[in-house]
Design an enzyme around this catalytic site. Structure first.
Site: not given
Length: 754
Positions: A465, A518
């Site tokens: 991610s 992230h």
């Protein structure tokens, strides 16, 4: 309801008597009435976007000419697998509106689609004629249709001093009531047209006869099924109004140059009859109106007389509603054609995305075959495969910043990340190419791992991610710097922006999600994307500029990681040694199984069979002059000579250590080490039984063997005596308020002999 990588619905559109390009024009007007945003339009393709709302997430509706037919496709522009029927609904609404507009525009000879003739009652006819005499003038002649059953008449009003032009007005068209979409619109109407004073009503020449013929033809429209007419509509049969003009259609307007009341008549029963004036238009003017709206066309016609002259100048000469595919940015391949199969098939222009997916999936399958749990792998199991963990990564195993981007914590984690990777990869690889996308995945993945180590180094981190957020960051740079065609840009900004904001907000409020990775990936992607955008703008040396941007990002990562390694706590080396020796794995495995372990030479004082939670015991070390009280329900363990007391209760622990120093320098070094290990948290002076101690408290997140973290309150209370060269260090790790209160009470009970 559509299901797929890009859920979509398709429909073939056909309108009687219309060519594919004419269908696209009708679709443009229908989309405007529906409130859709127009994208690009050529003679073979038109693109529209539905509005953003709770029901619709700005789907992309594309109409294409394929083998002489117009195929309409509505596809989701955001990340979703199920469309809940909205794409099919979009096409139904569009086609229904197009049919209504087409019926009001196109005059046909289909006798089966009309209602029977209906005539006014004598009272109604008298009311209409009285209205005409009052607002249009005296009736000088009556013209009747060649259709013997038609009740429609055309009333001729000759020029007067007030109105120095001829006026033709129908009487009888309003006897038929149309089905209107809005109750406030009149369902009955008559038609009129203003003609120049030199017009010859007795002539049979085409340029003189056409107004009469078209008034009768418009009157027939009111009998056609499922159509309605109002101001702004145009009527046509697809050919010139007469053989000596290029004008092809008639625009319906309110009567010009007359009293405001002339546009509406009230029948005896209270119903309204609207009067619409016919105004001839050139084909270019009709296209302009359909593409830009009625108000813009009227603005162009403001200097033209309302009198119908078929030789007036063309206000839109040379205009075309269709334009070439030239634009101000890159046009991405139509997402409507994307499928799981096409995206997962490696080919030129789509190589990096499927290969990265296959690598991630292959590694996960290999992990499962080697015994890693399919759904809920343990922290130790993913550490063995290269997950990121500060004590290991910052003490020599730097390669974990790379490998962690290909390791996933269960199949659900893998599937979610791979879907997001497919979505962004399908777009981004078209922009940056295979090589740059591959390099970007690695570089932004490294930066995301570095960000994770910076914010919470003691947590286990794994997954693609961070790198995927990096790819989204690059794509956002292209959107923000206008390197994508403007009609696609807005829709994609909604889609990509929604994905980024939603996931960041979810990560901020959900435990176990590495939001630092992230953010790190996103920021590094934005920076790298800015470099790629600049490279694309340069016609020469674009490859060199891309490599420079990648090199700068790599150097920034190396500098940040080097500094993180330098500042890593000294105990990381001990954890690294425990990891290499297998002790860390053994401890984590025993914790997972719920077993309590101890060294063979360490006596364990087991609690009594029945424990009173309010009972406290006294613990004394006579040779040190130390004593304290502790809750009886805590398990008591003496670890070694330095740890004079070790208490356990579930996931809570209290350790009391004693140290004897040879010099003041050693004592000062211990003081500095304690302060450094607490990362500069403020120190509080406290008094315990007449002795001065120092106290530091800080909340921390610790990894657990099954993956994820647990919130722990860490409290250090210590006393370093420069006179006796002795030190006491009390370390409390508590997970809830009750255990923290018991730890505080224990600290307050500590007594030291002078």
């Amino acid at each position: 309801m559509a299901i797929g990588f890009k859920p979509k619905a398709e429909m073939t559109l056909s309108l009687p008597g219309c060519s594919p390009s004419e269908i696209l024009l009708v679709a443009a007007e229908a989309a405007r009435q529906l409130g859709w945003r127009a994208g690009g339009m050529t003679r073979t393709e038109a693109v529209f976007y539905t509005p953003m709302s709770m029901r619709s997430w700005e789907e992309k509706v594309t109409l294409r000419e394929i083998n002489g037919q117009v195929v309409a496709t509505s596809a989701c522009s955001t990340i979703q697998i199920i469309d809940w029927g909205k794409n099919k609904s979009n096409l139904k609404k569009l086609f229904k509106t197009m049919q209504r507009l087409h019926d009001s525009h196109c005059i046909t000879n289909d006798k089966e689609s009309v209602h029977p003739y209906i005539a006014y009652t004598s009272e109604q006819k008298e009311a209409v004629q009285a209205h005409i005499r009052k607002y249009f003038g005296s009736i000088n002649a009556i013209l009747r249709s060649e259709e013997t059953n038609s009740p429609v008449e055309i009333l001729l009003v000759a020029p007067t001093n007030r109105y120095d032009y001829y006026t033709l007005v129908t009487c009888g068209a309003g006897a038929s009531s149309m089905k209107m979409p809005h109750k406030d619109l009149p369902s009955r109407c008559e038609f009129c047209i203003s003609l120049p004073p030199e017009w010859n009503p007795e002539s049979n020449e085409p340029e003189d006869r056409w107004p009469v013929e078209w008034l009768f033809r418009c009157a027939e429209l009111t009998r056609q099924k499922d159509i309605w007419l109002t101001c702004g509509h145009t009527v046509s049969d697809g050919s010139p109004l007469h053989e000596n003009t290029a004008m092809e259609s008639l625009l319906l307007l309110s009567p010009e140059k007359r009293d405001e009341q002339a546009g509406e008549c009230t029948l005896p029963d209270g119903e309204k009859v609207a009067f619409y004036e016919l105004y001839p238009l050139y084909k270019e003017e009709t296209e302009f109106k359909q593409a830009n709206g009625l108000a813009n066309l009227l603005d162009k016609l403001k200097d033209c007389s309302h009198i119908a002259r078929t030789d007036r100048r063309n206000t839109c000469e040379g205009y075309s509603a269709f334009h070439s595919a030239e634009n101000d940015g890159v046009i991405l391949d139509d997402s409507n054609r994307m499928t799981f199969r096409s995206i997962l098939t490696p080919r030129k222009g789509n190589m990096a995305t499927p290969i990265l997916v296959y690598i991630n999936v292959a590694i996960f399958l290999l992990m499962v075959l080697c015994g890693v749990n399919f759904l809920f792998p343990t922290g130790i199991s993913i550490l063995k495969w290269g997950a990121d963990f500060g004590p290991l990564t910052l003490s020599g195993e730097w390669w974990r910043t790379f490998t962690c981007n290909f390791i996933h914590i269960g199949v659900i984690h893998l599937l979610m990340n791979m879907y997001a990777l497919l979505y962004i990869g399908a777009y981004l690889e078209q922009l940056v190419g295979t090589d740059r996308l591959s390099v970007a995945y690695v570089l932004t993945g490294l930066c995301s791992a570095s960000a994770s180590l910076m914010i919470h180094p003691d947590s286990i981190s794994a997954g693609a991610s961070g790198a995927i957020f990096g790819l989204y960051g690059i794509f956002l740079s292209y959107l923000l710097f206008h390197r994508i065609e403007r009609h696609q840009r807005r829709s994609l900004l909604y889609s990509i922006g929604l994905f980024v904001v939603y996931n960041l907000l979810t990560g901020a409020r959900t435990e176990g999600i590495d939001n630092a990775a992230h953010v790190g990936g996103l920021v590094s992607g934005l920076l790298l994307g800015a470099g790629y955008v600049q490279a694309d703008r340069m016609q020469t040396d674009s490859r060199a500029i891309s490599r420079i941007a990648e090199g700068v990002l790599l150097v920034l990562f190396i500098l940040a990681f080097t500094e993180q390694t330098r500042l890593a706590p000294s105990e990381y080396e001990e954890i690294q040694a425990a990891w290499k020796s297998g002790e860390l794995e053994k401890y984590a495995t025993e914790e997972t199984d719920g077993e309590e372990t101890a060294n063979s030479d360490t006596p364990i004082l087991s609690p009594p069979t029945t424990i009173d939670p309010d009972k406290w015991e006294t613990y004394t070390v006579d040779q040190l002059g130390f004593s304290c009280s502790y809750p009886a329900h805590w398990m008591t363990q003496k670890s070694n000579e330095q740890c004079i007391l070790y208490l356990l209760d579930e996931q809570n622990s209290i350790a009391i250590n004693h140290n004897k120093f040879d010099t003041e320098e050693e004592l000062d070094e211990m003081h500095r080490t304690i302060l450094h290990s607490m990362q500069g948290e403020p120190v509080e002076k406290i008094n315990v039984q007449g002795k001065e101690f120092e106290k530091i408290s800080v909340p921390m997140d610790y990894p657990v063997a099954g993956g994820g973290t647990i919130h722990v309150q860490q409290t250090l209370v210590f006393r370093l005596d420069r006179e006796t060269l002795e030190g006491y260090l009390i370390i409390c790790l508590t997970t809830d308020d009750s255990h923290e209160a018991e730890a505080q009470k224990l600290i307050e009970s500590v007594q030291l002999k002078s």
